[in-house]
Design a protein around this motif. Structure first.
Motif, short mmCIF file in Angstrom:
data_model
loop_
_atom_site.label_atom_id
_atom_site.label_comp_id
_atom_site.label_asym_id
_atom_site.label_seq_id
_atom_site.Cartn_x
_atom_site.Cartn_y
_atom_site.Cartn_z
N GLY A 106 9.15 3.77 -1.85
CA GLY A 106 8.41 3.60 -2.25
C GLY A 106 8.33 2.17 -3.48
N THR A 107 9.52 2.04 -3.42
CA THR A 107 9.55 0.66 -4.23
C THR A 107 9.65 -0.63 -2.97
N GLY A 108 9.93 0.15 -2.44
CA GLY A 108 10.03 -1.47 -1.21
C GLY A 108 8.79 -1.67 -0.83
N TYR A 109 8.71 -2.92 0.12
CA TYR A 109 7.36 -3.54 0.53
C TYR A 109 6.29 -2.68 0.66
N ILE A 110 6.42 -2.55 2.46
CA ILE A 110 5.40 -1.80 2.39
C ILE A 110 5.52 -0.38 1.87
N GLY A 111 6.37 0.47 1.31
CA GLY A 111 5.71 1.04 0.76
C GLY A 111 5.39 1.92 -1.23
N SER A 112 5.52 0.53 -1.56
CA SER A 112 4.95 0.18 -2.98
C SER A 112 3.58 -0.29 -3.11
N HIS A 113 2.90 -1.14 -1.57
CA HIS A 113 1.78 -1.31 -1.00
C HIS A 113 0.77 -0.26 -0.86
N THR A 114 1.41 0.84 -0.28
CA THR A 114 1.12 2.36 0.65
C THR A 114 0.87 2.84 -0.85
N ALA A 115 1.78 2.86 -1.88
CA ALA A 115 1.99 4.04 -3.08
C ALA A 115 0.74 3.56 -3.58
N VAL A 116 0.01 2.03 -4.26
CA VAL A 116 -1.26 1.86 -4.67
C VAL A 116 -1.88 2.73 -4.19
N GLU A 117 -2.15 1.85 -2.81
CA GLU A 117 -3.46 2.97 -2.33
C GLU A 117 -3.76 4.24 -1.80
N LEU A 118 -2.03 5.12 -1.89
CA LEU A 118 -2.58 6.72 -2.21
C LEU A 118 -3.07 6.48 -3.51
N MET A 119 -2.69 5.69 -4.64
CA MET A 119 -2.92 6.43 -6.15
C MET A 119 -5.04 6.03 -6.19
N GLU A 120 -5.08 4.50 -5.95
CA GLU A 120 -6.30 4.38 -5.70
C GLU A 120 -7.09 5.29 -5.07
N GLU A 121 -6.64 6.12 -4.32
CA GLU A 121 -8.22 7.01 -3.58
C GLU A 121 -7.59 8.28 -3.98
N GLY A 122 -6.58 9.10 -5.39
CA GLY A 122 -6.98 10.10 -5.99
C GLY A 122 -5.25 10.73 -5.50
N PHE A 123 -4.81 10.32 -4.90
CA PHE A 123 -3.43 10.83 -5.18
C PHE A 123 -2.44 11.34 -6.02
N ASP A 124 -1.61 11.74 -6.09
CA ASP A 124 -0.55 11.92 -6.75
C ASP A 124 1.01 11.53 -5.95
N VAL A 125 0.95 10.17 -6.60
CA VAL A 125 2.76 10.12 -5.73
C VAL A 125 3.93 10.07 -6.24
N VAL A 126 4.45 10.66 -6.00
CA VAL A 126 5.94 11.08 -6.16
C VAL A 126 7.06 10.10 -5.26
N ILE A 127 8.03 9.30 -5.87
CA ILE A 127 8.35 8.43 -5.40
C ILE A 127 10.26 8.92 -5.01
N ALA A 128 10.86 8.09 -3.89
CA ALA A 128 12.51 8.83 -3.80
C ALA A 128 12.62 7.48 -2.90
N ASP A 129 14.13 7.02 -3.87
CA ASP A 129 13.97 5.42 -3.39
C ASP A 129 15.76 5.56 -4.24
N ASN A 130 16.40 4.90 -3.40
CA ASN A 130 17.96 4.68 -3.49
C ASN A 130 18.05 3.49 -3.97
N LEU A 131 17.18 2.39 -4.71
CA LEU A 131 17.02 1.28 -4.18
C LEU A 131 17.95 0.22 -3.82
N TYR A 132 18.76 0.31 -2.94
CA TYR A 132 18.89 -0.73 -2.10
C TYR A 132 18.76 -1.38 -1.59
N ASN A 133 17.70 -1.33 -1.21
CA ASN A 133 16.84 -2.90 -1.12
C ASN A 133 15.46 -3.27 -2.25
N SER A 134 15.77 -3.06 -3.54
CA SER A 134 14.59 -2.49 -4.12
C SER A 134 14.45 -2.19 -5.27
N GLU A 135 14.21 -2.46 -5.90
CA GLU A 135 14.24 -2.85 -7.76
C GLU A 135 13.21 -1.30 -8.49
#
Ligand code: UD1
Length: 342
Positions: free
Chosen positions: A11-40
């Motif tokens: 969820g911190t990656g390119y498509i994942g982060s945009h999807t997290a935003v859209e989910l949250m804008e729609e009222g979903f609770d979002v939890v992200i699991a990421d090893n930050l291999y390719n993101s920050e």
């Protein structure tokens, strides 16, 4: 009504982060699991700046089953998983096949197994139009044959889809949707999140924006002798925000029980083919910059032309792309300028 909690892996990656935003804008609770291999991790703060709420982030590797179980123990109320976390560099995968197979497939199998054991009912998978190879018929629809993969990366998407299909066919009340993306480009209109490749970009649009910014000397256009109107390759470029919204729609379809079978597949694209030279012209138009580019030899393994028939997603998901190529290019450029100033 209690909010649905969705796990977004990667969820911190390119498509994942945009999807997290859209989910949250729609009222979903979002939890992200990421090893930050390719993101920050700072991406979480930027998601919070956009949405006004910080999603929870757990940093661990999904290949580590014990850590995954501990994470799911902590979040016992997850109602769906959107799985983005994977290695994605085509060229690198040719040199590191085992790393790609292990990382992309073990994480997937861990998630599916945990899902079954814990009764998490819904799963959305990040797949790719790469499964079609060079299709015999264009535009390409979901029933087109899957062609032998051109790279270990592409093969992890094909095998991943098969693993999900077979797992869902056992009929234990779990459901999945695979979304076959065409070429996602662009960034959030806030310019706070976008695509940030490590090292030299392999993909066209980051290479264009980095060249315009002065980070690369010139863009190489890989071939102008293809059997296409202007000789350069053709792809179906879609805005990443449109793509992110499709994930919200897919999750809702599963949550509302509107899926027709326990495993469904959708193409996500605009339905319009755009050549490399047209993409360059679009960038030049919106940025006012004359791009330094040169025609070179073809890139090995490139497909000549592909674009989606998105009508099944249009009809069944009620989803379609709304952004134009120019809008997507402009947001990619705004993001490039933002991130270089950080
Ligand atoms: C590539 C992968 C695909 C993967 C996707 C992920 C291959 C064959 N395919 O798609 O499996 O899912 O990335 O994003 O690698 N181009 C240039 N100059 C450049 C870069 C690209 O001319 O510096 C051209 C390419 O020849 C191609 C188009 O731009 O025609 C798009 O390339 P790219 O962004 O790498 O995407 P794909 O090759 O479609």
């Amino acid at each position: 009504m209690r909010k649905n909690k969705i796990l977004v892996t990667g969820g911190t990656g390119y498509i994942g982060s945009h999807t997290a935003v859209e989910l949250m804008e729609e009222g979903f609770d979002v939890v992200i699991a990421d090893n930050l291999y390719n993101s920050e991790a700072v991406v979480i703060d930027r998601i919070a700046s956009i949405t006004g709420k910080k999603p929870a982030l757990s940093v661990f590797d999904l290949c580590d089953r014990e850590k995954l179980d501990a994470f799911l123990d902590e979040h016992g109320d997850i109602s769906g998983i959107i799985h983005f976390a994977a290695y994605k560099a085509v060229g690198e995968s040719v040199h590191k096949p085992l790393e790609y197979y292990r990382n992309n497939l073990v994480s997937l199998m861990n998630l599916l197994d945990a899902m079954k054991k814990r009764g998490i009912p819904h799963f959305v998978f990040s797949s790719s139009c790469t499964v079609y190879g060079q299709p015999d018929k264009l535009p390409v629809s979901e029933d087109a044959p899957v062609k032998p993969a051109m790279s270990p990366y592409g093969n992890t998407k094909q095998i991943g889809e098969e693993i999900i299909r077979d797992t869902m066919s056992v009929g234990e009340g779990i459901n999945a949707i695979s979304l076959r993306y065409f070429n996602p480009i662009g960034a959030h209109p806030s310019a706070l999140i976008g695509e940030l490749p490590r090292g030299v970009p392999e993909n066209l649009v980051p290479f264009i924006t980095q060249t315009a910014y002065g980070l690369r000397k010139e863009l190489k256009v890989f071939g102008n002798d293809y059997n296409t109107p202007d000789g350069s390759c053709i792809r179906d470029y879609l805005h990443v925000v449109d793509l992110a919204k499709a994930h919200v729609t897919a999750v809702k379809r599963l949550l509302e029980g509107k899926n027709k079978t326990s495993y469904e597949v959708f193409n996500l694209g605009t339905g319009k083919g755009v050549s490399v030279l047209e993409a360059i012209r679009s960038f030049e138009r919106v940025s006012g910059i004359s791009l330094n580019y040169r025609i070179t030899d073809r890139r090995e393994g490139d497909i000549e032309q592909i674009w989606a028939d998105p009508s099944y997603a249009n009809k069944e998901l009620g989803w379609r792309t709304v952004s134009t190529l120019d809008e997507a290019m402009l947001t990619a450029w705004e993001w490039e300028k933002y991130i270089r100033k950080q």
